[in-house]
Design an enzyme around this catalytic site. Structure first.
Site, short mmCIF file in Angstrom:
data_model
loop_
_atom_site.label_atom_id
_atom_site.label_comp_id
_atom_site.label_asym_id
_atom_site.label_seq_id
_atom_site.Cartn_x
_atom_site.Cartn_y
_atom_site.Cartn_z
CD GLU A 175 -2.98 -0.97 2.33
OE1 GLU A 175 -2.83 -0.13 3.23
OE2 GLU A 175 -3.97 -1.71 2.28
CD GLU A 362 -3.26 -5.76 4.26
OE1 GLU A 362 -4.02 -4.86 4.67
OE2 GLU A 362 -2.02 -5.68 4.29
C1 FCB Z 1 -3.99 -1.96 5.82
C2 FCB Z 1 -2.54 -2.24 6.17
C3 FCB Z 1 -2.38 -3.26 7.28
C4 FCB Z 1 -3.43 -3.09 8.36
C5 FCB Z 1 -4.81 -3.01 7.76
C6 FCB Z 1 -5.91 -2.87 8.78
O1 FCB Z 1 -4.08 -0.68 5.28
O2 FCB Z 1 -1.86 -2.73 5.05
O3 FCB Z 1 -1.08 -3.16 7.78
O4 FCB Z 1 -3.13 -2.02 9.14
O5 FCB Z 1 -4.89 -1.94 6.88
#
Ligand code: FCB
Length: 452
Positions: A175, A362
């Protein structure tokens, strides 16, 4: 165990045998051991120690102590039938000054983790950079200094040379939109810098580093699957008035297109006036250096955002209508629970024909968890995961590219500026005793993955 959600019957089989399942984590958030065995300081060690930066003054110094507890945690990954474990390398643990001398104890630690995963039949997926820049490099300008391309190339080379014989799935970066935006524009994440003068060079150098890291891996780890990950939120205008629609487009460019498009060779989305200034950081030949032909893109989605025109908001002329004010279901992060967001983002990323493969690297949710009689029942998290998965399945059934899904996250951990308050884990952690309790959602995922 199958489950019905939004009229879609979900079980593992309907995703197909080749669909990849996993769980994600990041070094700074889980490892603790912040000064153990020669590790250097990261920008998060320094930033979190400053007053008022982290909720409740929490520090990442110990966290869930993965540095010492990794066997226990990987045992649970196996116990939960999770085939893949995504984690990251702490740059200052293996290169305490960011460049120069290698800390062998750091390399040894990751070798232990990788080897233990493999022994347990868990596939390690490695992220090279998940936000913990060595403080020594921040002193030299960090992401605003173009020299970071050399520092990062060296870091990626050290990772590839030491772990490439066993790790076959790599993500160069996590990210970039968040660590540049929150860390170098808003100042709410480490290193706490603000303004376009920091943000714009940080963006450009992060893009150059993504491509440079991809090239290092392709050269040094033949046959590896190489990707990088992006945050994204489905953006909708507050009303259908042209001004709100235009504002939503600008925010979409900033949150969803800014990093993927230059990597694909499409350049920066400079229709956002504030981004025009990025051109001055480009050198001749950079267009080529910004591109890399990744094997996959990691899409990371949690929520959607509603956007309205805002004359008074500098640079973007847009503001978010907070989920709290919209009377919608919220997680503990005050993020809206909006499952169609993940489907919409898969659709949007599928709109780039250059992308070969997509994994959801994620997705997950923080809810207040309580221990009752030694157990943690978290039906809200289970419902969240089921509903988002139903949307992933919808995308897959429509023929959109999506080849895997990783839950954020394995254990409760240090959630950046929010400290230990939001609990995202499938495993509950008592941060005083380091005791682990598998939550209901962990048991649900295990049942789901067992395919029964
Ligand atoms: C994302 C991040 C991860 C975590 C989640 C909740 O943006 O990549 O490290 O903090 O959010």
């Amino acid at each position: 165990m199958g489950s019905t959600s939004q009229d879609i019957y979900i079980n593992k089989q309907v995703f197909g045998d080749d669909f990849v399942w996993g769980v994600s984590a990041a070094a700074l958030q889980i490892e603790g051991a912040f000064d153990a065995h020669g590790k250097g300081q990261s920008i998060w060690d320094v930033f979190s120690a400053k007053k008022g930066k982290i909720l409740n003054g929490d520090l990442p110094h110990t966290s869930c102590d993965f540095y010492n507890e990794y066997k226990q945690d990987i045992d649970i990954v196996k116990q939960l039938n999770i085939p893949c474990f995504r984690f990251s390398i702490s740059w200052p643990r293996i290169l305490p000054n960011g460049s120069g001398e290698i800390n062998q104890a750091g390399i040894d630690f990751y070798n232990r983790v990788i080897n233990y995963c493999i022994e347990q039949g868990v596939e390690p997926w490695l992220t090279i950079y998940h936000w913990d820049l060595p403080q020594n490099l921040e002193i030299k300008g960090g992401w605003t200094n173009r020299e970071i391309v050399d520092w990062f190339t060296n870091f990626a080379t050290v990772c590839a040379q030491n772990f490439g014989d066993r790790v076959k799935h790599w993500m160069v970066m996590n990210e970039p939109g968040v660590f540049t935006g929150a860390g170098y524009f808003l100042g709410i994440h480490a290193p706490g810098r603000t303004g376009l003068k920091n943000f714009l060079p940080a963006i450009h150098h992060a893009v150059l580093c993504m491509a440079a890291g991809g090239k290092v891996l392709r050269e040094l780890v033949p046959g590896a699957e190489i990707g990088t990950t992006f945050s994204c939120s489905y953006i909708e205008p507050h009303t259908d008035k042209p001004k709100d629609v235009a504002a939503a487009k600008r925010v979409d460019a900033l949150l969803n297109r800014l990093f993927i498009e230059p990597v694909l060779g499409l350049g920066y989305p400079t229709e956002v006036a504030a981004l025009k200034g990025i051109e001055k950081y480009k050198l001749p030949g950079d267009e080529e250096l910004m591109k890399f032909d990744f094997d996959f893109i990691g899409v990371q989605n949690y929520t959607r955002e509603i956007v309205k025109n805002s004359f008074f908001t500098p640079y973007v002329g847009a503001s978010l209508v907070k989920a709290e004010k919209r009377g919608v279901p919220l997680t503990d992060m005050k993020w809206e629970v909006y499952p169609p967001s993940i489907y919409q983002m898969l659709k949007q990323f599928n709109g780039y024909p250059q992308i070969k493969k997509i994994y959801i690297t994620e997705n997950g949710a923080a809810f207040p968890d309580n221990v009752t009689d030694g157990e943690v029942d978290d039906p809200q998290r289970v419902a969240y995961l089921q509903q988002y998965l139903a949307q992933v399945l919808k995308a897959r059934n429509e023929g959109l590219k999506v080849s895997g899904y990783f839950i954020w996250t394995l254990t409760d951990n240090f959630e950046w500026a929010e400290g230990y308050h939001p609990r995202f884990g499938l495993i509950y952690v008592d941060f005083e005793t380091q005791q682990r309790i598998i939550k209901g959602s962990g048991h649900w995922y295990a049942d789901f993955l067992s395919g029964n």
